[in-house]
Scaffold this motif. Sequence first.
Motif, PDB file in Angstrom:
ATOM      1  N   UNK A   1     -30.954 -31.204 -17.987  1.00 19.58           N
ATOM      2  CA  UNK A   1     -32.200 -31.082 -18.730  1.00 19.58           C
ATOM      3  C   UNK A   1     -31.975 -30.821 -20.215  1.00 19.58           C
ATOM      4  N   UNK A   2     -30.742 -31.036 -20.714  1.00 18.82           N
ATOM      5  CA  UNK A   2     -30.476 -30.778 -22.138  1.00 18.82           C
ATOM      6  C   UNK A   2     -31.224 -31.797 -22.995  1.00 18.82           C
ATOM      7  N   UNK A   3     -31.437 -31.442 -24.244  1.00 20.66           N
ATOM      8  CA  UNK A   3     -32.160 -32.331 -25.150  1.00 20.66           C
ATOM      9  C   UNK A   3     -31.409 -33.637 -25.397  1.00 20.66           C
ATOM     10  N   UNK A   4     -30.065 -33.593 -25.418  1.00 21.96           N
ATOM     11  CA  UNK A   4     -29.281 -34.820 -25.594  1.00 21.96           C
ATOM     12  C   UNK A   4     -29.559 -35.801 -24.457  1.00 21.96           C
ATOM     13  N   UNK A   5     -29.555 -35.300 -23.216  1.00 24.66           N
ATOM     14  CA  UNK A   5     -29.808 -36.179 -22.062  1.00 24.66           C
ATOM     15  C   UNK A   5     -31.238 -36.700 -22.064  1.00 24.66           C
ATOM     16  N   UNK A   6     -32.177 -35.869 -22.490  1.00 24.36           N
ATOM     17  CA  UNK A   6     -33.572 -36.330 -22.578  1.00 24.36           C
ATOM     18  C   UNK A   6     -33.684 -37.502 -23.539  1.00 24.36           C
ATOM     19  N   UNK A   7     -33.086 -37.357 -24.707  1.00 22.93           N
ATOM     20  CA  UNK A   7     -33.141 -38.437 -25.700  1.00 22.93           C
ATOM     21  C   UNK A   7     -32.432 -39.693 -25.200  1.00 22.93           C
ATOM     22  N   UNK A   8     -31.246 -39.519 -24.613  1.00 23.40           N
ATOM     23  CA  UNK A   8     -30.454 -40.667 -24.167  1.00 23.40           C
ATOM     24  C   UNK A   8     -31.097 -41.395 -22.989  1.00 23.40           C
TER      25      UNK A   8
ATOM     26  N   UNK B   1     -21.510 -52.258 -24.625  1.00 24.49           N
ATOM     27  CA  UNK B   1     -21.437 -51.816 -26.014  1.00 24.49           C
ATOM     28  C   UNK B   1     -21.417 -50.297 -25.982  1.00 24.49           C
ATOM     29  N   UNK B   2     -20.552 -49.713 -26.783  1.00 20.17           N
ATOM     30  CA  UNK B   2     -20.438 -48.251 -26.834  1.00 20.17           C
ATOM     31  C   UNK B   2     -21.083 -47.721 -28.102  1.00 20.17           C
ATOM     32  N   UNK B   3     -21.772 -46.613 -27.952  1.00 20.40           N
ATOM     33  CA  UNK B   3     -22.329 -45.884 -29.091  1.00 20.40           C
ATOM     34  C   UNK B   3     -21.652 -44.531 -29.108  1.00 20.40           C
ATOM     35  N   UNK B   4     -20.883 -44.247 -30.169  1.00 13.29           N
ATOM     36  CA  UNK B   4     -20.200 -42.950 -30.263  1.00 13.29           C
ATOM     37  C   UNK B   4     -21.208 -41.913 -30.738  1.00 13.29           C
ATOM     38  N   UNK B   5     -21.243 -40.816 -30.031  1.00 19.83           N
ATOM     39  CA  UNK B   5     -22.238 -39.779 -30.268  1.00 19.83           C
ATOM     40  C   UNK B   5     -21.536 -38.429 -30.298  1.00 19.83           C
ATOM     41  N   UNK B   6     -21.992 -37.529 -31.152  1.00 18.28           N
ATOM     42  CA  UNK B   6     -21.491 -36.163 -31.164  1.00 18.28           C
ATOM     43  C   UNK B   6     -22.607 -35.273 -30.638  1.00 18.28           C
ATOM     44  N   UNK B   7     -22.361 -34.641 -29.485  1.00 17.31           N
ATOM     45  CA  UNK B   7     -23.357 -33.801 -28.817  1.00 17.31           C
ATOM     46  C   UNK B   7     -23.528 -32.475 -29.554  1.00 17.31           C
TER      47      UNK B   7
ATOM     48  N   UNK C   1     -20.660 -30.279 -30.223  1.00 21.39           N
ATOM     49  CA  UNK C   1     -19.666 -30.687 -31.208  1.00 21.39           C
ATOM     50  C   UNK C   1     -18.652 -31.671 -30.647  1.00 21.39           C
ATOM     51  N   UNK C   2     -18.702 -31.921 -29.341  1.00 22.63           N
ATOM     52  CA  UNK C   2     -17.789 -32.864 -28.694  1.00 22.63           C
ATOM     53  C   UNK C   2     -18.323 -34.290 -28.810  1.00 22.63           C
ATOM     54  N   UNK C   3     -17.402 -35.214 -29.053  1.00 18.78           N
ATOM     55  CA  UNK C   3     -17.771 -36.614 -29.123  1.00 18.78           C
ATOM     56  C   UNK C   3     -17.703 -37.285 -27.767  1.00 18.78           C
ATOM     57  N   UNK C   4     -18.415 -38.384 -27.634  1.00 17.40           N
ATOM     58  CA  UNK C   4     -18.442 -39.171 -26.409  1.00 17.40           C
ATOM     59  C   UNK C   4     -18.942 -40.561 -26.742  1.00 17.40           C
ATOM     60  N   UNK C   5     -18.679 -41.506 -25.859  1.00 18.27           N
ATOM     61  CA  UNK C   5     -19.180 -42.875 -26.008  1.00 18.27           C
ATOM     62  C   UNK C   5     -20.180 -43.161 -24.902  1.00 18.27           C
ATOM     63  N   UNK C   6     -21.414 -43.435 -25.290  1.00 19.65           N
ATOM     64  CA  UNK C   6     -22.431 -43.861 -24.334  1.00 19.65           C
ATOM     65  C   UNK C   6     -22.359 -45.379 -24.267  1.00 19.65           C
TER      66      UNK C   6
END
Length: 137
Positions: A29-36, A60-66, A69-74
């Motif tokens: 339920x984090x805000x990052x997951x809501x947006x994504x 296609x990957x979108x690099x995101x910093x949560x 502060x950790x990065x990830x590729x969606x």
Amino acid sequence: MPKKYTARCACGAVTFEFDTDPTFVANCHCNDCKKASGGEMATFFAVPESDFTLTGGAPKAYHYVANSGNGLDRNFCPECGARVFTNNLDGFPGTVFVQLGSLDRPELIEPKLEMFAARRLKWNRALDLPQFDGMPG
């Protein structure tokens, strides 16, 4: 021979498979997951990168910093836009997080916990699962 679990985007251009029965399956339920996800939460699970096989298409990957502060590729399908998995997570090396909705048979996997429950919208009711106000320890 196909693996136990198969998955694809909405249009079928991106396909992948794996055999691992996930043990970490979360409703987040984090805000990052809501947006994504575009929804109140996202349901995803962990698969070892060594068992994850891309069988078709080129996501296609979108690099995101949560917020952590950790990065990830969606990763999403460049044709239909469906988000299918996340990889290259700074905090979880060697792990791919698969979106439950990308599975051909999502009914085979059930959530095991809810995280960032403190950010659950008040109209959404908690499931009878362990609840964590943040990231489980």
